[in-house]
Motif scaffolding. Structure first.
Motif, PDB file in Angstrom:
ATOM      1  N   PHE A  52       0.838  -1.202   0.000  1.00 37.89           N
ATOM      2  CA  PHE A  52       0.000   0.000   0.000  1.00 37.89           C
ATOM      3  C   PHE A  52       0.873   1.251   0.000  1.00 37.89           C
ATOM      4  O   PHE A  52       0.395   2.334  -0.303  1.00 37.89           O
ATOM      5  CB  PHE A  52      -0.945   0.025   1.214  1.00 37.89           C
ATOM      6  CG  PHE A  52      -0.275   0.431   2.514  1.00 37.89           C
ATOM      7  CD1 PHE A  52       0.306  -0.503   3.337  1.00 37.89           C
ATOM      8  CD2 PHE A  52      -0.237   1.761   2.908  1.00 37.89           C
ATOM      9  CE1 PHE A  52       0.912  -0.139   4.527  1.00 37.89           C
ATOM     10  CE2 PHE A  52       0.358   2.152   4.098  1.00 37.89           C
ATOM     11  CZ  PHE A  52       0.941   1.194   4.905  1.00 37.89           C
ATOM     12  N   ILE A  53       2.158   1.101   0.321  1.00 34.26           N
ATOM     13  CA  ILE A  53       3.032   2.252   0.494  1.00 34.26           C
ATOM     14  C   ILE A  53       3.360   2.882  -0.864  1.00 34.26           C
ATOM     15  O   ILE A  53       3.190   4.088  -1.073  1.00 34.26           O
ATOM     16  CB  ILE A  53       4.323   1.846   1.219  1.00 34.26           C
ATOM     17  CG1 ILE A  53       3.988   1.337   2.625  1.00 34.26           C
ATOM     18  CG2 ILE A  53       5.278   3.031   1.286  1.00 34.26           C
ATOM     19  CD1 ILE A  53       5.169   0.755   3.360  1.00 34.26           C
ATOM     20  N   ASP A  54       3.824   2.036  -1.779  1.00 34.32           N
ATOM     21  CA  ASP A  54       4.234   2.570  -3.081  1.00 34.32           C
ATOM     22  C   ASP A  54       3.705   1.738  -4.242  1.00 34.32           C
ATOM     23  O   ASP A  54       4.107   1.944  -5.383  1.00 34.32           O
ATOM     24  CB  ASP A  54       5.756   2.670  -3.172  1.00 34.32           C
ATOM     25  CG  ASP A  54       6.438   1.330  -2.948  1.00 34.32           C
ATOM     26  OD1 ASP A  54       7.686   1.301  -2.924  1.00 34.32           O
ATOM     27  OD2 ASP A  54       5.739   0.311  -2.801  1.00 34.32           O
ATOM     28  N   GLY A  55       2.830   0.782  -3.924  1.00 33.55           N
ATOM     29  CA  GLY A  55       2.257  -0.043  -4.986  1.00 33.55           C
ATOM     30  C   GLY A  55       3.205  -1.088  -5.522  1.00 33.55           C
ATOM     31  O   GLY A  55       2.930  -1.699  -6.561  1.00 33.55           O
ATOM     32  N   SER A  56       4.310  -1.330  -4.819  1.00 33.96           N
ATOM     33  CA  SER A  56       5.237  -2.364  -5.268  1.00 33.96           C
ATOM     34  C   SER A  56       4.532  -3.721  -5.326  1.00 33.96           C
ATOM     35  O   SER A  56       3.679  -4.012  -4.485  1.00 33.96           O
ATOM     36  CB  SER A  56       6.433  -2.464  -4.323  1.00 33.96           C
ATOM     37  OG  SER A  56       7.178  -1.282  -4.326  1.00 33.96           O
ATOM     38  N   THR A  57       4.886  -4.505  -6.316  1.00 41.84           N
ATOM     39  CA  THR A  57       4.273  -5.819  -6.490  1.00 41.84           C
ATOM     40  C   THR A  57       5.326  -6.920  -6.427  1.00 41.84           C
ATOM     41  O   THR A  57       6.486  -6.711  -6.796  1.00 41.84           O
ATOM     42  CB  THR A  57       3.516  -5.901  -7.820  1.00 41.84           C
ATOM     43  OG1 THR A  57       4.433  -5.607  -8.890  1.00 41.84           O
ATOM     44  CG2 THR A  57       2.371  -4.905  -7.860  1.00 41.84           C
ATOM     45  N   PHE A  58       4.894  -8.091  -5.979  1.00 47.50           N
ATOM     46  CA  PHE A  58       5.790  -9.220  -5.799  1.00 47.50           C
ATOM     47  C   PHE A  58       5.062 -10.478  -6.262  1.00 47.50           C
ATOM     48  O   PHE A  58       3.853 -10.609  -6.050  1.00 47.50           O
ATOM     49  CB  PHE A  58       6.187  -9.355  -4.320  1.00 47.50           C
ATOM     50  CG  PHE A  58       6.729  -8.086  -3.731  1.00 47.50           C
ATOM     51  CD1 PHE A  58       5.883  -7.182  -3.114  1.00 47.50           C
ATOM     52  CD2 PHE A  58       8.078  -7.790  -3.810  1.00 47.50           C
ATOM     53  CE1 PHE A  58       6.369  -5.998  -2.580  1.00 47.50           C
ATOM     54  CE2 PHE A  58       8.581  -6.616  -3.277  1.00 47.50           C
ATOM     55  CZ  PHE A  58       7.722  -5.714  -2.662  1.00 47.50           C
ATOM     56  N   TYR A  59       5.812 -11.401  -6.868  1.00 48.20           N
ATOM     57  CA  TYR A  59       5.205 -12.603  -7.423  1.00 48.20           C
ATOM     58  C   TYR A  59       6.050 -13.834  -7.133  1.00 48.20           C
ATOM     59  O   TYR A  59       7.280 -13.765  -7.132  1.00 48.20           O
ATOM     60  CB  TYR A  59       5.050 -12.478  -8.940  1.00 48.20           C
ATOM     61  CG  TYR A  59       4.175 -11.334  -9.373  1.00 48.20           C
ATOM     62  CD1 TYR A  59       4.711 -10.108  -9.710  1.00 48.20           C
ATOM     63  CD2 TYR A  59       2.787 -11.488  -9.430  1.00 48.20           C
ATOM     64  CE1 TYR A  59       3.901  -9.047 -10.098  1.00 48.20           C
ATOM     65  CE2 TYR A  59       1.970 -10.443  -9.829  1.00 48.20           C
ATOM     66  CZ  TYR A  59       2.538  -9.212 -10.150  1.00 48.20           C
ATOM     67  OH  TYR A  59       1.740  -8.172 -10.528  1.00 48.20           O
ATOM     68  N   ALA A  60       5.366 -14.946  -6.948  1.00 51.92           N
ATOM     69  CA  ALA A  60       6.061 -16.227  -6.921  1.00 51.92           C
ATOM     70  C   ALA A  60       6.568 -16.536  -8.318  1.00 51.92           C
ATOM     71  O   ALA A  60       5.947 -16.143  -9.321  1.00 51.92           O
ATOM     72  CB  ALA A  60       5.100 -17.326  -6.451  1.00 51.92           C
ATOM     73  N   ASP A  61       7.679 -17.237  -8.397  1.00 51.01           N
ATOM     74  CA  ASP A  61       8.254 -17.561  -9.707  1.00 51.01           C
ATOM     75  C   ASP A  61       7.272 -18.332 -10.583  1.00 51.01           C
ATOM     76  O   ASP A  61       7.269 -18.186 -11.806  1.00 51.01           O
ATOM     77  CB  ASP A  61       9.530 -18.386  -9.522  1.00 51.01           C
ATOM     78  CG  ASP A  61      10.681 -17.545  -8.989  1.00 51.01           C
ATOM     79  OD1 ASP A  61      11.662 -18.147  -8.498  1.00 51.01           O
ATOM     80  OD2 ASP A  61      10.618 -16.302  -9.069  1.00 51.01           O
ATOM     81  N   SER A  62       6.432 -19.125  -9.958  1.00 51.92           N
ATOM     82  CA  SER A  62       5.517 -19.981 -10.716  1.00 51.92           C
ATOM     83  C   SER A  62       4.437 -19.192 -11.463  1.00 51.92           C
ATOM     84  O   SER A  62       3.816 -19.719 -12.387  1.00 51.92           O
ATOM     85  CB  SER A  62       4.855 -20.992  -9.782  1.00 51.92           C
ATOM     86  OG  SER A  62       4.153 -20.323  -8.743  1.00 51.92           O
TER      87      SER A  62
END
Length: 124
Positions: A52-62
């Motif tokens: 929520f801070i900067d909209g950064s996104t993260f994903y599992a490799d799969s």
């Protein structure tokens, strides 16, 4: 905050679905939104998160390159756009709200706000 995931269903391999995570009881704009999934007989698996801070996104490799996490704070809703779905994506999908994007295990998200899941089935 209470969460409700929706948008699951049956889709053929290569198809797309968009999951929604609607919040009530509080505004989502001060929460990170995470997504997990749990296939039958397997442990719950972290999929993605949006800060929520900067909209950064993260994903599992799969799922990297196929799934996109987003949020619309005005609608108090988070989304998980899933493209090019594969049979191995079949699972119950859960959204979770927390202070930050914690780690990739459910233990990392202890004390966070979980909603009931929505079933995604990828099959021909």
């Amino acid at each position: 905050v209470q969460l409700q995931a929706s948008g699951g269903g049956l889709v053929q391999p290569g198809g797309s679905l968009r999951l929604s995570c609607v919040a009530s009881g509080d505004t989502l704009d001060s929460y990170a939104i995470g997504w997990f999934r749990q296939a039958l007989g397997k442990e719950r698996e972290w999929v993605s998160c949006i800060s929520f801070i900067d909209g950064s996104t993260f994903y599992a490799d799969s799922v990297k390159g196929r799934f996109t996490v987003s949020r619309d704070n005005a609608k108090n809703t988070g989304y998980l756009q899933m493209n090019n779905l594969k049979p191995e994506d079949t699972a119950v999908y859960y959204c979770v709200a927390a202070d930050i994007c914690w780690g990739s295990t459910t233990a990392d998200w202890t004390g966070s706000h979980w909603g009931p899941g929505t079933q995604v089935t990828v099959s021909s």
